[in-house]
Write a protein that holds these residues in place. Structure first.
Motif, mmCIF file in Angstrom:
data_model
loop_
_atom_site.group_PDB
_atom_site.id
_atom_site.type_symbol
_atom_site.label_atom_id
_atom_site.label_comp_id
_atom_site.label_asym_id
_atom_site.label_seq_id
_atom_site.Cartn_x
_atom_site.Cartn_y
_atom_site.Cartn_z
ATOM 1 N N ASP B 32 17.787 4.754 -60.002
ATOM 2 C CA ASP B 32 17.682 6.466 -60.143
ATOM 3 C C ASP B 32 19.077 6.732 -59.578
ATOM 4 O OD1 ASP B 32 15.054 6.255 -61.026
ATOM 5 O OD2 ASP B 32 14.082 6.561 -59.275
ATOM 6 N N VAL B 33 19.534 6.216 -58.500
ATOM 7 C CA VAL B 33 20.918 6.861 -57.953
ATOM 8 C C VAL B 33 21.997 6.528 -58.741
ATOM 9 C CG1 VAL B 33 22.509 6.064 -56.234
ATOM 10 C CG2 VAL B 33 20.099 6.189 -55.282
ATOM 11 N N LEU B 34 22.025 5.496 -59.706
ATOM 12 C CA LEU B 34 23.116 5.159 -60.562
ATOM 13 C C LEU B 34 23.028 6.456 -61.550
ATOM 14 C CD1 LEU B 34 23.097 1.372 -60.422
ATOM 15 C CD2 LEU B 34 24.766 2.802 -59.397
ATOM 16 N N ASN B 35 21.784 6.829 -62.203
ATOM 17 C CA ASN B 35 21.848 7.777 -63.106
ATOM 18 C C ASN B 35 21.893 9.351 -62.668
ATOM 19 O OD1 ASN B 35 21.298 6.052 -65.403
ATOM 20 N ND2 ASN B 35 19.429 5.684 -64.473
ATOM 21 N N ARG B 36 22.501 9.361 -61.347
ATOM 22 C CA ARG B 36 22.644 10.862 -60.774
ATOM 23 C C ARG B 36 24.249 11.112 -60.885
ATOM 24 N NH1 ARG B 36 20.622 9.944 -54.845
ATOM 25 N NH2 ARG B 36 22.948 10.210 -54.522
ATOM 26 N N PRO B 37 24.533 12.483 -60.926
ATOM 27 C CA PRO B 37 26.013 12.751 -61.003
ATOM 28 C C PRO B 37 26.706 11.999 -59.947
ATOM 29 C CG PRO B 37 24.711 14.835 -60.809
ATOM 30 C CD PRO B 37 23.647 13.653 -60.606
ATOM 31 N N ILE B 38 26.507 12.239 -58.789
ATOM 32 C CA ILE B 38 27.088 11.314 -57.526
ATOM 33 C C ILE B 38 26.380 9.941 -57.383
ATOM 34 C CG2 ILE B 38 27.858 11.432 -55.256
ATOM 35 C CD1 ILE B 38 28.143 14.262 -55.635
ATOM 36 N N LYS B 39 27.022 8.978 -57.787
ATOM 37 C CA LYS B 39 26.241 7.583 -57.937
ATOM 38 C C LYS B 39 26.487 7.031 -56.782
ATOM 39 C CE LYS B 39 26.911 7.659 -62.752
ATOM 40 N NZ LYS B 39 27.253 9.149 -62.762
ATOM 41 N N LYS B 40 26.158 7.552 -55.675
ATOM 42 C CA LYS B 40 26.571 6.859 -54.210
ATOM 43 C C LYS B 40 25.740 7.250 -53.232
ATOM 44 C CE LYS B 40 30.923 6.123 -51.775
ATOM 45 N NZ LYS B 40 32.190 5.634 -52.075
ATOM 46 N N VAL B 41 25.495 6.349 -52.368
ATOM 47 C CA VAL B 41 24.838 6.847 -51.110
ATOM 48 C C VAL B 41 25.349 5.983 -49.944
ATOM 49 C CG1 VAL B 41 22.406 6.750 -52.218
ATOM 50 C CG2 VAL B 41 23.516 4.474 -51.340
ATOM 51 N N PRO B 42 25.073 6.608 -48.731
ATOM 52 C CA PRO B 42 26.061 6.372 -47.526
ATOM 53 C C PRO B 42 25.451 5.126 -46.760
ATOM 54 C CG PRO B 42 24.795 8.288 -47.085
ATOM 55 C CD PRO B 42 24.480 7.926 -48.328
ATOM 56 N N SER B 43 24.409 4.310 -47.252
ATOM 57 C CA SER B 43 23.615 3.283 -46.441
ATOM 58 C C SER B 43 24.634 2.383 -45.828
ATOM 59 C CB SER B 43 22.808 2.668 -47.246
ATOM 60 O OG SER B 43 21.961 3.638 -48.024
ATOM 61 N N LEU B 44 25.548 1.692 -46.445
ATOM 62 C CA LEU B 44 26.246 0.709 -45.761
ATOM 63 C C LEU B 44 27.619 1.271 -45.424
ATOM 64 C CD1 LEU B 44 25.447 -2.600 -47.916
ATOM 65 C CD2 LEU B 44 24.329 -1.248 -46.083
ATOM 66 N N ARG B 45 27.914 2.383 -45.083
ATOM 67 C CA ARG B 45 29.062 2.872 -44.635
ATOM 68 C C ARG B 45 29.841 2.144 -43.194
ATOM 69 N NH1 ARG B 45 26.611 8.585 -42.977
ATOM 70 N NH2 ARG B 45 25.247 7.769 -41.706
ATOM 71 N N ASP B 46 28.911 1.522 -42.543
ATOM 72 C CA ASP B 46 29.652 0.982 -41.322
ATOM 73 C C ASP B 46 29.704 -0.520 -41.511
ATOM 74 O OD1 ASP B 46 26.925 0.465 -41.447
ATOM 75 O OD2 ASP B 46 26.623 0.873 -39.370
ATOM 76 N N ILE B 47 30.002 -1.053 -42.677
ATOM 77 C CA ILE B 47 29.741 -2.507 -43.189
ATOM 78 C C ILE B 47 31.005 -2.715 -44.162
ATOM 79 C CG2 ILE B 47 28.535 -4.273 -44.512
ATOM 80 C CD1 ILE B 47 26.017 -3.678 -43.443
ATOM 81 N N THR B 48 31.734 -4.020 -43.788
ATOM 82 C CA THR B 48 32.525 -4.445 -44.670
ATOM 83 C C THR B 48 32.255 -5.606 -44.881
ATOM 84 O OG1 THR B 48 34.090 -3.320 -42.915
ATOM 85 C CG2 THR B 48 35.167 -5.122 -44.421
ATOM 86 N N ILE B 49 32.387 -5.763 -46.460
ATOM 87 C CA ILE B 49 32.141 -6.991 -47.189
ATOM 88 C C ILE B 49 33.278 -7.487 -47.819
ATOM 89 C CG2 ILE B 49 30.710 -7.715 -49.236
ATOM 90 C CD1 ILE B 49 28.912 -5.251 -48.663
ATOM 91 N N VAL B 50 33.383 -9.051 -47.928
ATOM 92 C CA VAL B 50 34.462 -9.699 -48.613
ATOM 93 C C VAL B 50 34.078 -10.261 -49.738
ATOM 94 C CG1 VAL B 50 34.444 -11.409 -46.981
ATOM 95 C CG2 VAL B 50 36.607 -11.052 -48.480
ATOM 96 N N ASN B 51 34.740 -10.195 -51.028
ATOM 97 C CA ASN B 51 34.273 -10.736 -52.073
ATOM 98 C C ASN B 51 35.300 -12.088 -52.136
ATOM 99 O OD1 ASN B 51 32.542 -9.025 -52.933
ATOM 100 N ND2 ASN B 51 33.898 -7.608 -53.486
ATOM 101 N N LEU B 52 34.744 -13.190 -52.083
ATOM 102 C CA LEU B 52 35.575 -14.369 -52.031
ATOM 103 C C LEU B 52 35.244 -15.075 -53.269
ATOM 104 C CD1 LEU B 52 34.872 -16.289 -48.687
ATOM 105 C CD2 LEU B 52 36.823 -15.322 -49.319
ATOM 106 N N PHE B 53 36.236 -15.023 -54.209
ATOM 107 C CA PHE B 53 36.100 -15.564 -55.702
ATOM 108 C C PHE B 53 37.066 -16.711 -55.693
ATOM 109 C CE2 PHE B 53 33.018 -13.681 -58.100
ATOM 110 C CZ PHE B 53 32.295 -12.570 -56.987
ATOM 111 N N PHE B 54 36.428 -18.090 -55.899
ATOM 112 C CA PHE B 54 37.236 -19.368 -55.892
ATOM 113 C C PHE B 54 37.249 -19.922 -57.236
ATOM 114 C CE2 PHE B 54 36.159 -19.109 -51.363
ATOM 115 C CZ PHE B 54 37.434 -19.478 -50.865
#
Lengths: 181, 307
Positions: B32-54
Motif C-alpha cells: 500500500d505504501v509503495l502505491n502512494r504518491p510519497i512511497k516512504k515511511v520513517p520507521s527505520l530512520r535511526d538505523i544504518t544498514i550495510v549491503n555487502l555483496f561479494f
C-alpha cells in the motif's frame, strides 16, 4: 486506588455521538472538500459510527471517508517491548487541499496524533486538519496537541485508571478500568 | 500475529510458518505504501544498514537498497570488487571494521554456502542472507510465495513445479522450504545431472520431463541456467537444454489449463523461457520484482524491531 467506573453508557454514548455529528454539520461549510479519517486500529470503530450517523441522520451525501494506519510513523518503534502490528490503510481520495477531520477514540499523550499528522503529510498537503476525540484524557499530554471536537473530558491523574472504549456488540460503553501493569 | 521467532534471516529452513505469515501481512501494508504518491515511511530512520555483496547482483541489491531507503534507513553499499577483500582481508575482519562505524544490520550475498550463518555466529549484528552460494536465498522465496498468494489467493494446496538447475540453485532450496511450510506441493524438474541425488528426502516430487511437470502444476517457476556455475558440462548444449526444458508457447498450448509462470531473473531469453512467454500476461516476472521491495521492507521492519 479508585474503583472502575462507567463514563458513558449506551444512551449517553448515542447522545454524545449525535452532538458531535451536529457540530460537524454546523461547522463544515463544504462537504465536497471535506474528509473524515479514522485512526487504526481503535479509532475506526468510532469513526465508522460517526460516518453512518452523518449519512443517515445528518443526510450528508457522498461523505468522503478513509482509515489511516500510523504504525510506520510511531516514535516508540524499537523502544517498546511489544511488537507493533500494522492495520489496514484505506485512503482512496486525494488529500491535497482538503479539510480533514482526524477521528480517534481516546486522546491521551498526543503522540498518535503527531504520527498521524506525519502520515497524512505523506499523502499530500491538506488545507486544514482538525481532530475529534471521543474521550479526552486531559492533563496527560506529552505534546502540544488539542482536540477541536471532544465527546467527554476525563481526568485520570493519580487514579491508576485508564479509559476503555468498547464500541463493539449490543451494549457499547466507555469505562475507566485499572491500568495494565 | 506477533514478532518474528528469529533475530536474523539466514534461511527459510530456520523460520516458522507463522513468521512467513507475519512477513506477508506486513508486506501487504508496505505494498500500500509503495502505491502512494510519497512511497516512504520513517520507521527505520535511526538505523544504518550495510549491503555487502561479494557476488554480482542487480535485482536483489537494488531491491534491498530501495526497501531500505523506503523505510528511511541509512544505507551503505559495498561490493567486493572495489574493496580490501582483494588485499586479503578476512570476512570477519571486513565486517567488524564496517560495524565499528556503528552499523545496525548487514545484508549479505556471498559465494560460500553458510557464509551468513557463519557471520551471525561471530559478529554482533543482525544478518539478512541475500544469497549464500548454492544454499539459500530466503527473500527470493518469500517474494515468490507472496506473489503466488497474491495471484492465486493462497499458497496452501497449490502445486508448484521448479524447473531447471536445481543443483546450483539457492532459489530452489529456499522455495522448497517456503512452499512446503505454507502447505504447497512441490515438484522439481530438470535433467538428471542438475537434480541433487537426495532431493526426494525433502519430500518433493522429481520429474525429468517438462511436459509431465507442466501438466501436474498450477505454477511453474522457471530457474535460470547458471552459466557461471557450469564448471563441467551438465548437459550437451544450450540448444539441447532449450529443446528439452525450455518453456515455449507450443508447450503451453498443449496443456488443457492455464498455469502461472514465474522466473526469479535474470532471464536467459530463448533458453529456459521463450521471449513471447516471458512478455505474456501469464508471466509474473515483473510482479515478482515489484513484490520483492515490499517483502524485503517487511523483513527489515520486523527484524529491526527485534533489537
Amino acid at each position: 486506588m479508585a474503583k472502575p467506573k462507567q463514563i458513558l453508557d449506551k444512551s449517553q454514548l448515542n447522545l454524545t455521538l449525535k452532538r458531535l455529528m451536529f457540530e460537524i454539520v454546523e461547522n463544515v461549510e463544504d462537504f465536497d472538500n471535506f474528509a473524515i479519517i479514522g485512526l487504526q486500529p481503535r479509532g475506526v470503530l468510532f469513526s465508522r459510527m460517526l460516518k453512518s450517523m452523518l449519512e443517515n441522520e445528518g443526510k450528508i451525501k457522498n461523505l468522503v471517508y478513509g482509515e489511516l494506519d500510523i504504525t510506520f510513523y510511531r516514535d516508540d518503534y524499537r523502544r517498546n517491548e511489544s511488537s507493533l502490528v500494522p492495520s489496514k490503510l484505506d485512503i482512496d481520495f486525494d488529500i491535497e487541499g482538503r479539510n480533514i477531520l482526524l477521528v480517534d477514540d481516546v486522546l491521551y499523550t498526543g503522540r498518535t496524533i503527531r504520527a498521524a499528522l506525519d502520515a497524512i503529510a505523506d499523502f499530500g498537503r491538506p488545507k486544514k486538519v482538525e481532530l475529534m476525540a471521543l474521550i479526552d484524557r486531559r492533563y496527560n499530554r506529552e505534546l502540544p496537541i488539542e482536540a477541536d471536537y471532544v465527546g467527554q473530558t476525563v481526568d485520570t491523574r493519580g487514579t491508576g485508571l485508564r479509559v476503555q472504549v468498547d464500541l463493539e456488540g449490543d451494549t457499547p460503553k466507555v469505562t475507566m478500568v485499572e491500568s495494565k501493569k | 500475529m506477533s514478532a518474528l521467532s528469529t533475530d536474523h534471516l539466514l534461511g527459510i529452513k530456520d523460520i516458522t510458518k507463522e513468521d512467513i505469515e507475519t512477513i506477508f501481512s506486513t508486506a501487504d501494508n508496505f505494498k500500500d505504501v509503495l502505491n502512494r504518491p510519497i512511497k516512504k515511511v520513517p520507521s527505520l530512520r535511526d538505523i544504518t544498514i550495510v549491503n555487502l555483496f561479494f557476488e554480482n547482483s542487480t535485482r536483489t541489491r537494488i531491491s534491498f537498497e530501495l526497501a531500505e531507503k523506503r523505510l528511511s534507513a541509512d544505507v551503505i553499499n559495498f561490493s567486493s570488487s572495489s574493496s580490501s577483500v582483494n588485499k586479503g582481508e578476512t570476512l570477519i575482519d571486513t565486517v567488524n571494521n564496517i560495524l565499528a562505524m556503528k552499523v545496525d544490520m548487514v545484508v549479505m550475498r556471498h559465494p560460500a554456502p553458510g557464509a551468513a550463518k557463519f557471520l551471525s555466529q561471530h559478529i554482533d549484528s543482525q544478518i539478512i542472507n541475500a544469497g549464500d552460494g548454492t544454499h539459500e536465498h530466503p527473500t527470493q522465496a518469500l517474494l515468490d510465495a507472496f506473489t503466488i498468494r497474491e495471484k492465486l489467493g493462497t499458497v496452501k494446496g497449490k502445486k508448484v513445479a521448479i524447473v531447471g538447475d536445481i543443483l546450483h540453485s539457492r532459489v530452489a532450496l529456499s522455495n522448497i522450504f517456503c512452499l512446503q511450510k505454507l502447505g504447497a506441493e512441490v515438484m522439481v524438474c530438470g535433467p538428471q545431472t542438475l537434480i541433487p541425488r537426495h532431493i526426494r528426502s525433502l519430500g518433493v516430487e522429481v520429474s525429468h520431463n517438462l511436459d509431465e511437470a507442466l501438466a501436474w502444476c498450477d505454477v511453474a517457476n522457471m530457474l535460470r541456467i547458471q552459466l557461471e556455475r557450469q564448471e563441467i558440462s551438465y548437459f550437451p548444449s544450450l540448444t539441447d537444454y532449450q529443446l528439452q526444458y525450455g518453456l515455449t508457447i507450443p508447450r503451453l498450448n498443449k496443456l488443457k489449463k492455464e498455469i502461472t509462470i514465474m522466473h526469479p531473473g535474470p532471464i536467459n531469453r530463448g533458453v529456459e523461457i521463450s521471449s513471447d512467454i516471458a512478455d505474456s500476461e501469464h508471466a509474473l516476472i515483473l510482479d515478482q520484482v515489484e513484490n520483492g521491495v515490499a517483502t524485503r521492507m517487511a523483513v527489515l521492519f520486523l527484524l529491526a524491531n527485534k533489537k
